[in-house]
Design an enzyme around this catalytic site. Structure first.
Site, PDB file in Angstrom:
ATOM      1  CD  GLU A  45      37.690 -26.876  11.774  1.00 61.75           C
ATOM      2  OE1 GLU A  45      37.180 -26.247  12.713  1.00 61.75           O
ATOM      3  OE2 GLU A  45      38.364 -26.326  10.863  1.00 61.75           O
ATOM      4  CE  LYS A 116      38.430 -23.750  15.373  1.00 63.23           C
ATOM      5  NZ  LYS A 116      37.661 -23.670  14.100  1.00 63.23           N
ATOM      6  CB  CYS A 149      40.627 -24.431  11.979  1.00 60.46           C
ATOM      7  SG  CYS A 149      40.418 -23.400  10.495  1.00 60.46           S
TER       8      CYS A 149
END
Length: 579
Positions: A45, A116, A149
């Site tokens: 990331e 995300k 994440c």
């Protein structure tokens, strides 16, 4: 088409404000992986820029469009080697909106991207929540999904991608605050029967210590390769056939889902102050809550109800002597495992009357599994027996293949308010389905009591990490680093009382436990029964300070409140795309 492919996870420590250096180093590491045959290469990331940005102004010089100069450079490498590469980077769109993005690049260019969707605390300083939900990309090396994440904290994200046919979830992260491979990563592979390729960064950035531990996790939850710390290339192999079997502990879980029971997954019951929501109209207000001790008992049930009652009474008495107010016993603990159709008992009946006498004598709440007979129908059931003799019954909703030979599936959930707190009931295989625990959390449960008779492996150890984590994060070895039912507790911000059969000769490992509501609270608020017949007890706190908003995570449910249910519609479809 070959079903086996070499894959690589890149672990890397980027440096803020040195984008060109970061990209050059990532290209070098990807070249190393491709040179030894990696067909799919996953990088961390925000690997091109670093992560801990103060605001939009600070990150602005480093954002790019997709496609753009950075993706073009990785596309050239992918074209050269005939491979696929996942790159994490800050993206700017045509409206000037910034996203924390992952892009999948193949030999012919960009295959797809993910933004995300579930922001961590840092993203709102500069990035919008993603608007590209639950995509699965078809490639010659398999069906590939992307998560970033924090996305993987939420059971819904990986589940939707698995329902969409993902063989591999490429999870890129800047994970912190615990030893890695993180239990969440392992559980998402395990419960969805797919691979997770985890590329995590390591190192220290603006006082934040990142955890490393990049790895490849197989569909059975086995970590096949791991890199604890440092820059490097981690190689492993995936087999698409293993992912497409979609089995969890031998069961075809995707065929056993019950979407008709999941509509509450599309609600957001913690978006308002839960103290107001759960008292709305005076209907089913939360119990006040208290601090209690809860126990789980594990033993090997016999084929004789009276002998099982004697064992239950002895363990309940011991739990009472240790201060417990609630004790959970295994699945079918009352009637035995061998022939449930023959040993099944009515509720109420002599067997449950026996439980009632134990509960009354000891002043305990008891949760116990049994085979239930109701007329011509049989159920795999659990009853919660109160000290005053009241009985609440739950009938298992998710049956294993063997259970379908004798039992009828239940058609609803059971939630019971007690002085200990709001208690939801699940039984064994139910807890293999993340949807089940989530529904009970959305109903405001403080604790899930789960009698179980689960064979196989659902826990694994950790040898310890060399990453210099700040106290009190543990770094040493842990025999139960991953316990799937600890994850069930943390992801739903509730206590999970898991009472499993222990009978190693028949494949039942026990490992019963009471697990706490905060995955990242150390030392852990839990107790595990790691031996044979016996108990584990732990404190369960459902109290709050006298404040407007809940002060206790089990009532606040931080993770549950951060869900994005508008994007979860696929969870309640009767037939998934590929099943």
């Amino acid at each position: 088409m070959s079903t086996k492919h070499k894959v690589a996870a890149i672990q890397f420590e980027p440096t803020m404000f040195e984008k060109e250096r970061n990209i050059a180093r990532l290209l070098e590491l990807c070249e190393q992986a491709a040179a030894v045959g990696a067909r799919l290469i996953v990088t961390p990331e925000m690997g091109t820029t670093g992560y801990c940005w103060f605001d939009r102004a600070e990150v602005a010089p480093f954002v790019e469009t997709i496609p753009g100069p950075t993706t073009n450079r990785f596309a050239a490498l992918a074209r050269k080697h005939g491979c696929y590469i996942v790159v994490g980077m800050p993206e700017v769109d045509e409206d000037g909106i910034y996203f924390n993005s992952a892009v999948l690049i193949g030999p012919d260019g960009i295959v797809g991207r993910h933004r995300k969707t579930h922001p961590y605390i840092s993203e709102p300083k500069w990035a919008a929540a993603g608007d590209l939900h639950n995509q699965v990309f078809e490639t010659p090396i398999g069906r590939i999904a992307l998560l970033i994440c924090m996305d993987i904290h939420f059971v819904e994200t990986a589940r939707l991608m698995a329902l969409g046919g993902a063989d591999v979830i490429c999870h890129i992260s800047n994970w912190l605050a615990e030893r890695t491979p993180a239990p969440y990563w392992i559980s998402r592979a395990f419960e969805n029967g797919c691979y997770v390729i985890e590329s995590n960064r390591w190192g220290l950035e603006r006082t934040v210590q990142f955890s490393g531990g990049s790895c490849v996790i197989a569909p059975d939850g086995q970590v096949t390769a791991v890199l604890d710390k440092g820059d490097g290339v981690l190689m492993s192999e995936i087999d698409l056939g293993a992912a497409r079997a979609r089995r969890v502990l031998g069961e075809t879980v995707f065929a056993q889902r019950r979407p008709e029971l999941y509509p509450e997954l599309l609600t957001d019951t913690f978006s308002w102050n839960p103290r107001d929501f759960f008292g709305l109209y005076g209907h089913e207000p939360w119990p006040a809550g208290k601090t209690s001790k809860v126990g789980v008992a594990q033993f090997a049930p016999r084929d004789d109800v009276s002998q099982n009652l004697d064992e239950i009474a002895a363990l309940a008495r011991k739990a009472r002597d240790e201060g417990a107010e609630l004790v959970v016993f295994p699945e079918l603990a009352l009637t035995g495992l061998a022939d449930p159709a023959t040993s099944a008992q009515p509720i109420a009946g002599p067997a449950t009357d026996g439980l009632g006498r134990i509960a009354s004598e000891l002043g305990l709440y008891l949760v116990c599994g049994l085979a239930e007979r109701d007329g011509d129908l049989l159920y795999n059931s659990a009853c919660l027996v109160a000290p005053d003799g009241g009985i609440s019954v739950y009938r298992k909703t998710h049956l294993t293949a063997d259970e379908r030979g004798w039992a009828t599936a239940g058609d609803g959930w059971t939630v019971v308010d007690t002085p200990i707190g709001r208690i939801g009931l699940l039984i064994g295989h139910d807890a293999s389905f993340p949807e089940a625990g989530r529904v009970l959390a959305l109903r405001g449960c403080d604790l899930i009591a789960c009698p179980a008779a689960i064979k196989g492996r659902f826990s694994s150890s950790h040898a310890g990490t060399q990453v210099d984590q700040p106290a009190p994060i543990p770094t040493g070895p842990d025999p139960h680093h991953w316990h799937h039912f600890r994850v069930r507790a943390g992801e739903n911000n509730l206590f999970f009382a898991f009472a499993n059969v222990v009978d190693p000769e028949r494949g039942y490992s026990g490992l019963s436990g009471v697990f706490g509501p905060d995955t990242f609270a150390f030392p852990r608020r839990e107790a595990i029964a790691a031996g044979g017949t016996g108990l584990a007890t732990a404190l369960v706190d459902t109290t709050n300070l006298d404040s407007v908003y809940p002060t206790n995570v089990v009532r606040r449910k931080d993770l549950v409140s951060m869900r994005m249910p508008h994007s979860y519609r696929g969870l309640v479809k009767a037939v998934a795309n590929n099943y």
